[in-house]
Write a protein that holds these residues in place. Structure first.
Motif, PDB file in Angstrom:
ATOM      1  N   LEU A 122       0.834  -1.203   0.000  1.00  0.00           N
ATOM      2  CA  LEU A 122       0.000   0.000   0.000  1.00  0.00           C
ATOM      3  C   LEU A 122       0.868   1.252   0.000  1.00  0.00           C
ATOM      4  N   ILE A 123       0.486   2.201  -0.821  1.00  0.00           N
ATOM      5  CA  ILE A 123       1.182   3.480  -0.800  1.00  0.00           C
ATOM      6  C   ILE A 123       0.160   4.612  -0.649  1.00  0.00           C
ATOM      7  N   LEU A 124       0.633   5.716  -0.135  1.00  0.00           N
ATOM      8  CA  LEU A 124      -0.215   6.892  -0.008  1.00  0.00           C
ATOM      9  C   LEU A 124       0.262   7.907  -1.046  1.00  0.00           C
ATOM     10  N   ALA A 125      -0.636   8.368  -1.892  1.00  0.00           N
ATOM     11  CA  ALA A 125      -0.259   9.333  -2.923  1.00  0.00           C
ATOM     12  C   ALA A 125      -1.176  10.539  -2.812  1.00  0.00           C
ATOM     13  N   THR A 126      -0.610  11.628  -2.356  1.00  0.00           N
ATOM     14  CA  THR A 126      -1.430  12.810  -2.102  1.00  0.00           C
ATOM     15  C   THR A 126      -0.741  14.042  -2.666  1.00  0.00           C
ATOM     16  N   LYS A 127      -1.529  15.074  -2.929  1.00  0.00           N
ATOM     17  CA  LYS A 127      -0.899  16.343  -3.241  1.00  0.00           C
ATOM     18  C   LYS A 127      -1.157  17.279  -2.077  1.00  0.00           C
ATOM     19  N   GLY A 128      -0.641  18.472  -2.152  1.00  0.00           N
ATOM     20  CA  GLY A 128      -0.797  19.379  -1.030  1.00  0.00           C
ATOM     21  C   GLY A 128       0.551  19.753  -0.472  1.00  0.00           C
ATOM     22  N   ASP A 129       0.522  20.167   0.752  1.00  0.00           N
ATOM     23  CA  ASP A 129       1.732  20.666   1.381  1.00  0.00           C
ATOM     24  C   ASP A 129       2.412  19.534   2.152  1.00  0.00           C
ATOM     25  N   LEU A 130       3.696  19.354   1.920  1.00  0.00           N
ATOM     26  CA  LEU A 130       4.424  18.223   2.506  1.00  0.00           C
ATOM     27  C   LEU A 130       4.287  18.158   4.023  1.00  0.00           C
ATOM     28  N   LEU A 152       2.836  14.515  -4.003  1.00  0.00           N
ATOM     29  CA  LEU A 152       3.076  14.967  -5.378  1.00  0.00           C
ATOM     30  C   LEU A 152       2.710  16.440  -5.515  1.00  0.00           C
ATOM     31  N   SER A 153       3.403  17.137  -6.405  1.00  0.00           N
ATOM     32  CA  SER A 153       3.038  18.537  -6.632  1.00  0.00           C
ATOM     33  C   SER A 153       1.756  18.615  -7.438  1.00  0.00           C
ATOM     34  N   ASP A 154       1.479  17.572  -8.217  1.00  0.00           N
ATOM     35  CA  ASP A 154       0.228  17.498  -8.944  1.00  0.00           C
ATOM     36  C   ASP A 154      -0.069  16.031  -9.215  1.00  0.00           C
ATOM     37  N   LYS A 155      -1.271  15.733  -9.653  1.00  0.00           N
ATOM     38  CA  LYS A 155      -1.638  14.343  -9.920  1.00  0.00           C
ATOM     39  C   LYS A 155      -2.087  14.207 -11.360  1.00  0.00           C
ATOM     40  N   LYS A 156      -1.141  14.428 -12.247  1.00  0.00           N
ATOM     41  CA  LYS A 156      -1.421  14.268 -13.663  1.00  0.00           C
ATOM     42  C   LYS A 156      -0.800  12.948 -14.110  1.00  0.00           C
ATOM     43  N   GLU A 157      -1.080  12.575 -15.363  1.00  0.00           N
ATOM     44  CA  GLU A 157      -0.550  11.301 -15.870  1.00  0.00           C
ATOM     45  C   GLU A 157       0.955  11.210 -15.686  1.00  0.00           C
ATOM     46  N   SER A 158       1.657  12.308 -16.020  1.00  0.00           N
ATOM     47  CA  SER A 158       3.129  12.280 -15.940  1.00  0.00           C
ATOM     48  C   SER A 158       3.611  12.069 -14.505  1.00  0.00           C
ATOM     49  N   ASN A 159       2.893  12.628 -13.516  1.00  0.00           N
ATOM     50  CA  ASN A 159       3.277  12.440 -12.116  1.00  0.00           C
ATOM     51  C   ASN A 159       3.140  10.968 -11.725  1.00  0.00           C
ATOM     52  N   TYR A 160       2.058  10.342 -12.172  1.00  0.00           N
ATOM     53  CA  TYR A 160       1.841   8.933 -11.840  1.00  0.00           C
ATOM     54  C   TYR A 160       2.835   8.020 -12.569  1.00  0.00           C
TER      55      TYR A 160
END
Ligand SMILES: [Mg+2]
Length: 233
Positions: A122-130, A152-160
């Motif tokens: 399991l991983i946690l993938a979130t955007k927002g402030d670290l 992540l700074s954003d959750k776009k295809e490239s980020n994933y």
């Protein structure tokens, strides 16, 4: 029919998937519009704040601190730079109160993570402030269930795509679970990973998607996180 037999790693979104978040923004917006009520109508204030946030996204990214700066800038603009230092202080306190909120887990979260963590990574993938996301995770008590935390700074295809490469996981082996079609579902489906949508009762306008964008996309929607356990047996 989507099948999940190849899934090895499951990514969870955090805000409004594991714990309450958007509700606090709605409350903050309401407080903000009360503070500025002598300058504009609540509707106009809402609209202007949203515009400010979207305009500032490329510079500040997501999260409460970015929201605070946008509120201050919006107050200056709507008041024609007449807003009092006292009001600015009250605005900053709205943001500080948000950062100090307790973490309120959504229904079934702990049961789901406990059950799935024995079979999947399991991983946690979130955007927002670290700092804020780390603080919330710490307060949530959920840290032990996750192999990896990614802010992540954003959750776009490239980020994933980058994240999956980093984790050494093929898209076909990855399932993402989250409340946002725009951030947690569509980008995954578009890179041939799997996604399950768990809507939260309120969504930030920026995360809303047009019906056209979901047409023909293959993902599942469930009413509550606990239903995952019926799907991933
Ligand atoms: Mg979310």
């Amino acid at each position: 029919m989507v099948d999940y037999k190849d899934i090895k790693v499951i990514g969870f979104d955090a805000d409004d998937t594991l714990w309450v978040n958007e509700t606090y923004f709605r409350e903050a917006e309401l407080e903000f519009s009360k503070l500025l009520s002598k300058y504009e109508t609540p509707n106009k204030i809402d609209q202007e704040l949203f515009k400010m946030e979207i305009g500032n996204l490329p510079l500040y990214g997501y999260g409460v601190k970015a929201f605070a700066l946008s509120m201050v800038e919006c107050a200056l603009e709507l008041s024609n730079k007449n807003v009092s230092p006292k009001t600015i202080e009250a605005i900053l306190n709205i943001a500080k109160d948000m950062l100090n909120k307790p973490v309120e887990l959504l229904d079934g979260v702990e049961d789901v993570l406990k059950a799935l963590s024995t079979k999947y990574r399991l991983i946690l993938a979130t955007k927002g402030d670290l700092l804020d996301q780390e603080r919330k995770l710490e307060k949530s008590g959920l840290t032990p269930y996750f192999h990896h935390i990614e802010v992540l700074s954003d959750k776009k295809e490239s980020n994933y795509t980058k994240l999956l490469k980093h984790l050494d996981v093929k898209p076909s082996e990855f399932l993402m679970i989250g409340n946002s079609l725009k951030s947690d579902v569509l980008p995954l489906v578009n890179i041939n990973a799997k996604a399950i949508h768990v809507p939260f009762h309120t969504t930030w306008a920026h995360e809303e998607v047009d019906e056209k964008e979901t047409n023909g996309k293959s993902y599942k929607t469930i009413g509550s996180l606990i239903e995952i356990l019926n799907i991933l047996k």
